[in-house]
Design a protein around this motif. Structure first.
Motif, PDB file in Angstrom:
ATOM      1  N   ALA A 184     -15.759  10.179 -13.790  1.00 22.34           N
ATOM      2  CA  ALA A 184     -14.727  10.381 -14.815  1.00 22.34           C
ATOM      3  C   ALA A 184     -15.173  11.373 -15.882  1.00 22.34           C
ATOM      4  N   ILE A 185     -16.316  11.121 -16.487  1.00 23.04           N
ATOM      5  CA  ILE A 185     -16.718  11.970 -17.617  1.00 23.04           C
ATOM      6  C   ILE A 185     -17.040  13.385 -17.155  1.00 23.04           C
ATOM      7  N   THR A 186     -17.745  13.525 -16.029  1.00 24.02           N
ATOM      8  CA  THR A 186     -18.103  14.878 -15.594  1.00 24.02           C
ATOM      9  C   THR A 186     -16.884  15.659 -15.116  1.00 24.02           C
ATOM     10  N   SER A 187     -15.900  14.992 -14.498  1.00 25.61           N
ATOM     11  CA  SER A 187     -14.767  15.742 -13.957  1.00 25.61           C
ATOM     12  C   SER A 187     -13.653  15.941 -14.964  1.00 25.61           C
ATOM     13  N   LEU A 352     -12.323  13.353  -6.099  1.00 30.37           N
ATOM     14  CA  LEU A 352     -11.284  14.380  -6.007  1.00 30.37           C
ATOM     15  C   LEU A 352     -10.106  14.036  -6.905  1.00 30.37           C
ATOM     16  N   SER A 353      -9.734  12.756  -6.953  1.00 25.78           N
ATOM     17  CA  SER A 353      -8.665  12.350  -7.875  1.00 25.78           C
ATOM     18  C   SER A 353      -9.055  12.724  -9.294  1.00 25.78           C
ATOM     19  N   ALA A 354     -10.294  12.426  -9.643  1.00 24.98           N
ATOM     20  CA  ALA A 354     -10.762  12.725 -11.003  1.00 24.98           C
ATOM     21  C   ALA A 354     -10.727  14.226 -11.262  1.00 24.98           C
ATOM     22  N   ILE A 355     -11.107  15.013 -10.260  1.00 26.47           N
ATOM     23  CA  ILE A 355     -11.091  16.474 -10.434  1.00 26.47           C
ATOM     24  C   ILE A 355      -9.659  16.965 -10.633  1.00 26.47           C
ATOM     25  N   TYR A 356      -8.722  16.395  -9.868  1.00 24.64           N
ATOM     26  CA  TYR A 356      -7.315  16.791 -10.044  1.00 24.64           C
ATOM     27  C   TYR A 356      -6.841  16.425 -11.445  1.00 24.64           C
ATOM     28  N   PHE A 357      -7.204  15.220 -11.889  1.00 27.78           N
ATOM     29  CA  PHE A 357      -6.819  14.814 -13.245  1.00 27.78           C
ATOM     30  C   PHE A 357      -7.440  15.765 -14.264  1.00 27.78           C
ATOM     31  N   GLY A 358      -8.683  16.120 -14.004  1.00 28.08           N
ATOM     32  CA  GLY A 358      -9.376  17.021 -14.920  1.00 28.08           C
ATOM     33  C   GLY A 358      -8.688  18.377 -14.994  1.00 28.08           C
TER      34      GLY A 358
END
Lengths: 371, 164
Positions: A184-187, A352-358
């Protein structure tokens, strides 16, 4: 028939052999019950059929066959057809060989394995089918498990407060912290991550637990839940909708007016916007397919190795025993691999979800370029 | 085909099941878990910082103590030094005074001795003179028993005094 009986009993022997040795009680015979029910036709062990039958959804949970005894758990069938609800147990279908109230399980065609109704004209109609299937049951089971587990550790957190975690809490805490810090935090970044953390945690543990349950061959594990495209599709849709709803202006601006691209790629033919828009949908699609394919592939490989025993056993019983040593050791190896894959796929989906959110929440760094 | 043909029922139940899990955990589990984790991290961070501060303070205190000890030692040394000096001075003074006194006593003793001696000498002189006169008187009385001798003597004395 005599040959068949002998073959079957030997198969059962082999089956119990590895049941005893590795506790593998996955209902391997589930797919083959059609053969001995369907009478005189020469029963042939069709590995492909067996494997597919194991990884697709079913209306009952097949546990084991012994001679003509079939142990399976029937689930309620819930149908909505022509403005009417029909609810009955799937045992009414007699393992797929009988029809009930005009409904039956299709044996071939595009709707193979699904409940259909044949009209008088011989037309096949598919009712709205909200039956509790094997996967649905498994989903309920794992959902209940996850809720109970995390509610209990949540209580543990309230109790221990500022002290060291204990028991289950300390088992799951590294994963929770890992998802928070490394995913979460990194992405997404320290500013926005808290909005998405509950979803990321839920999705990770949901996939991880279902993956693990999927590779436990004993009831109520062993259903190919995360290897079902409907399940992964719904998960991917959640990611898609959360991305779309939580996205900021920059994200949409980036899609419809991509900065840093020559104007003639946008006007008169909006080539870039189309490509970007397609990308919006391919991202969750890729999530869906990746999880589905990875988990299904793992199940297919394990079932393939196990099926080898019966393929060989069919020609010669001793060949079957012999190959079982190799097959089982390879299957065990794949089981270990699957344990790893269970974690990795849950991680990848979450990451990947987190990256998309990011991406959807990025504060634009090339602000100056499109003004 | 069965593999990639999603069942509508499964989609429905999956949405329901996952939605429920998501809802229940987001409402009742994750907030308290993440809050507790954060709180604990903060707590540990604070505790570590407090430990650092304490250690720093201890160090400072130790330095202060050492300084204090050093100062005390220096002061003690100074006091000792002063005391020694004063003692030496006092001894010196006392000695000087004693010497002076002794000298004075000796002097006065000497004086007195001198006086006594003088007195004694005078006494002795007087005694000698008295004895001499007595003897002379006795001798004279012896000699002046006859008148002639008396007259001769008187004449001689007169002569002598005339000569003077």
């Amino acid at each position: 028939m005599a040959y068949f009986q002998g073959f079957h009993i030997n198969r059962i022997l082999v089956y119990f052999m590895f049941f005893a040795f590795i506790g593998l009680s996955n209902p391997l015979m589930a797919g083959s019950d059609e053969h001995h029910e369907s009478g005189e036709d020469a029963p042939k062990f069709d590995a492909g059929r067996v494997i597919i039958d194991h990884i697709v959804d079913a209306y009952e949970w097949h546990i084991l066959d012994y001679g003509n005894f079939h142990l399976s758990v029937p689930f309620p069938v819930i149908l909505y057809d022509e403005g009417q609800w029909y609810v009955f147990m799937s045992s009414k279908f007699k393992h797929g060989h009988a029809s009930y109230l005009g409904y039956e399980i299709a044996h071939d065609g595009d709707l193979k394995g699904k409940i259909v109704r044949k009209t008088q004209d011989g037309e096949i109609v598919r009712p709205w089918d909200l039956s509790i299937t094997k996967n649905v049951f498994s989903l309920f089971f794992s959902s209940a498990l996850i809720i109970i587990l995390f509610m209990s550790i949540s209580r543990a957190y309230k109790r221990t407060r500022k002290h060291a975690p204990k028991g289950l809490q300390s088992l799951l805490e590294p994963l929770i912290v890992f998802i928070r810090d490394e995913i979460a935090i990194t992405s997404i970044g320290r500013k926005n991550y808290e909005k998405f953390l509950p979803f990321l945690l839920t999705v990770f543990f949901f996939i991880f637990f279902n993956n693990l349950l999927g590779i436990i061959p004993i009831f109520p594990g062993g259903a190919n839940v995360t290897g079902n495209i409907a399940v992964t599709g719904v998960l991917a849709l959640f990611t898609f909708f959360i991305t779309a709803i939580r996205a900021n202006k920059n994200y949409w601006a980036h899609i419809f007016n991509t900065p840093g691209v020559p104007w003639w790629l946008k006007v008169p033919i909006p080539l870039m916007p189309i490509i970007e828009l397609v990308g919006v949908f391919t991202k969750p699609f890729v999530l869906m397919v990746r999880l589905f394919a990875n988990i299904t592939a793992g199940h297919i490989i394990i079932l393939g190795f196990i099926s080898l025993i019966f393929v060989f056993g069919q020609s010669n019983v001793f060949a079957g025993y012999g190959i079982s040593i190799i097959s089982i050791s390879l299957a065990i190896f794949i089981f270990f691999l699957e344990l790893l894959v269970a974690f990795i796929q849950a991680y990848v989906f979450t990451l990947l979800s987190a990256i998309y959110f990011g991406m959807a929440n990025e504060e634009h760094h090339h602000e100056e370029e499109h003004h | 085909m069965e593999l990639v043909n999603p069942g509508i029922g499964l989609i429905f139940w999956m949405t329901l099941a996952f939605g429920t899990v998501f809802f229940v955990l987001s409402k009742f589990a994750w907030p308290s878990i993440t809050r507790a984790l954060k709180e604990r991290e903060l707590h540990i961070e604070e505790a570590l910082q407090a430990a650092d501060i304490t250690r720093e303070e201890m160090k400072k205190l130790k330095i202060d103590n050492e300084k204090l000890l050093k100062e005390a030692k220096e002061e003690r040394d100074a006091i000792m030094n002063d005391a020694r000096k004063i003692r030496d001075k006092m001894i010196d003074e006392a000695r000087l005074k004693a010497n002076l006194e002794a000298d004075r006593i000796v002097e006065s003793a000497r004086e007195r001795i001198e006086n006594e001696k003088m007195a004694a000498l005078v006494e002795v002189k007087n005694q000698i003179a008295k004895v001499s006169i007595d003897i002379a008187e006795m001798i004279l009385r012896e000699k002046m028993q006859n008148t002639k001798a008396q007259t001769d003597y008187i004449e001689k004395l007169i002569n002598e005094s005339q000569l003077n």
